[in-house]
Design an enzyme around this catalytic site. Sequence first.
Site, mmCIF file in Angstrom:
data_model
loop_
_atom_site.group_PDB
_atom_site.id
_atom_site.type_symbol
_atom_site.label_atom_id
_atom_site.label_comp_id
_atom_site.label_asym_id
_atom_site.label_seq_id
_atom_site.Cartn_x
_atom_site.Cartn_y
_atom_site.Cartn_z
ATOM 1 C CG HIS A 129 38.655 68.755 12.875
ATOM 2 N ND1 HIS A 129 38.826 67.821 13.872
ATOM 3 C CD2 HIS A 129 38.783 69.970 13.469
ATOM 4 C CE1 HIS A 129 39.078 68.440 15.009
ATOM 5 N NE2 HIS A 129 39.036 69.743 14.800
ATOM 6 C CG HIS A 176 34.762 68.295 15.643
ATOM 7 N ND1 HIS A 176 35.377 69.012 14.646
ATOM 8 C CD2 HIS A 176 34.878 69.032 16.774
ATOM 9 C CE1 HIS A 176 35.834 70.150 15.151
ATOM 10 N NE2 HIS A 176 35.549 70.189 16.442
ATOM 11 C CB CYS A 179 44.636 80.635 26.499
ATOM 12 S SG CYS A 179 44.483 80.078 24.779
ATOM 13 C CB CYS A 227 41.914 77.679 26.521
ATOM 14 S SG CYS A 227 43.234 76.628 25.919
ATOM 15 C CB CYS A 247 48.009 78.530 25.354
ATOM 16 S SG CYS A 247 46.863 77.130 25.414
ATOM 17 C CG HIS A 258 45.101 76.998 21.663
ATOM 18 N ND1 HIS A 258 44.372 76.974 22.831
ATOM 19 C CD2 HIS A 258 44.341 76.382 20.730
ATOM 20 C CE1 HIS A 258 43.217 76.377 22.615
ATOM 21 N NE2 HIS A 258 43.169 76.010 21.361
ATOM 22 C CE LYS A 274 53.496 54.030 7.838
ATOM 23 N NZ LYS A 274 53.169 52.984 8.796
ATOM 24 C CE LYS A 311 46.746 51.118 -4.222
ATOM 25 N NZ LYS A 311 46.599 49.741 -4.635
HETATM 26 ZN ZN LIG Z 1 44.812 77.797 24.684
#
Ligand SMILES: [Zn+2]
Length: 505
Positions: A17, A20, A125, A128, A143, A146, A294, A297
């Site tokens: 995404h 990254h 976790c 993690c 966590c 998370h 926000k 167009k």
């Molecule tokens: Zn975590």
Amino acid sequence: MSFYVTTPIYYVNGEPHLGHAYTTIAADILARHHRQRDEEVFFLTGTDEFGEPVAQEAEREGVTPRELGDRYAPRFKEMAAKVNASNDFFIRTTDEGHMERVQEVVQRVYDNGHVYEGTYEGWYCPRCADFKTESEIIDGNRCPIHKIELTREKQDNWFFRLSAFQEPLERLYEQRPDFVIPDFRRNEALAFIRQGLRDVSLSRPTLKWGVPVPWDPDQVIYVWFDALLNYYTALGYAREGEDLTGRFWPPFHILAKDILKFHAVYWPAFLMAAEIEVPERLFIHGYLLMEGHKMSKSLGNVLDPDQVIATFGADALRYYCTREVSFGQDGQISPAGFEARYETELANEYGNLANRTLSMIGRYRDGTVPDAEPEPELAAAFEGAPGRVRALLDDAELTQALEEIWKLVRRLNQYVEETRPWDLAKDEAQADRLESVLFGLAEGLRIATLLLHAYMPDTTARLLDALGEDKRGLAEFGSRGGGQRLGELAPLFPKLEPAGDAGKG
Ligand SMILES: [Zn+2]
């Protein structure tokens, strides 16, 4: 001189995404900039394929962890290519070469006496892949990253004697105040060290998906140590028959703030334990936060990197990410913000300047850059600019360096308005001045564009070609005389079509 820059390796438990892409773009700008300085550069990115986060996602999807890696690693490779990353290697931690070298280093840490067998109990976790200290846990044993409920885990496994490195780490931070930048991140890491370090698990007894512990193959190496070691292992096998470690080590790491502790505390301690030189610097960046309301167009209400690249090109995304949010801080981004910068800065300020400069030289001097002296007031604005940009980029200050360059772009636009070449062209007595002005514009545009090249490699290459500049190294204003024939240039950043009007009338 050599420069070794890395991104963290990305977990193969989901699609790439914008987060990254952001880290990869930032590291790529530094890699390209250092190549422009004629340094030997190695730029590494890749995927983190072992450990619980991957094993759990694979189980949820009913595939093997390896299949999950084989599905997503190519997606991350594609992402790097789409944002035009110039990485020299793409590491997968499932690579044979990586696994072998991880075992070598871990064995060395064991042989040096920094590993012991013990029992660990704590709050864990799985996303993690990390135990949390009491001070990190948020309400209801959750966590802090998370927000999921932590599990109480008790394990017999191998421990890394992190506590023994508290003093060496404090010394490192004292001796090298810029080891971690920006400053407030350094303080955060140092505070974590100073509150007292506890030993950490080096292995996982129950998980099978990992690199086997060399002296106890029933256990696998805790994924964080295996992952961090990618920065070191890659240099050992990225070039067949050649070990690049001596040429490029130590690295300059770029990473997001959520993995600060591992990189700024565990990692240098582990390297010390293995008697390997610690990294050169760590730059910790913040998050791009989407302002959902926000809308724009052409992009709707989400800034999707694929869509931005398909519509506007990778350069526009690279520019926006580094321009809109000060690199190092968290900041808001939005599709509307993207469009505004695209139109006002890329299309109007930069794109128009390029087309105007080329067309004026075409019209008034037949497409050849005049050989003239620049006017001193313009030259003064460029004086020392490449040096300032270099100094800022030495500290990975991507946003501030871009602002320095953009000041030059704005100065050139202002210079066009001040000198009004179209008026000078009407007056034969002003012919010399016109030559100076046109030379100054072409030269200023060339220098600004060379400085922008690391940020926007494609569009700047097109413009440099049109300016008759085939070199890509950083240069000073006035270091090239005139006489170049200018080429054709299609608009660098075409104006957006007004949405909804297409096909009307
Ligand atoms: Zn975590």
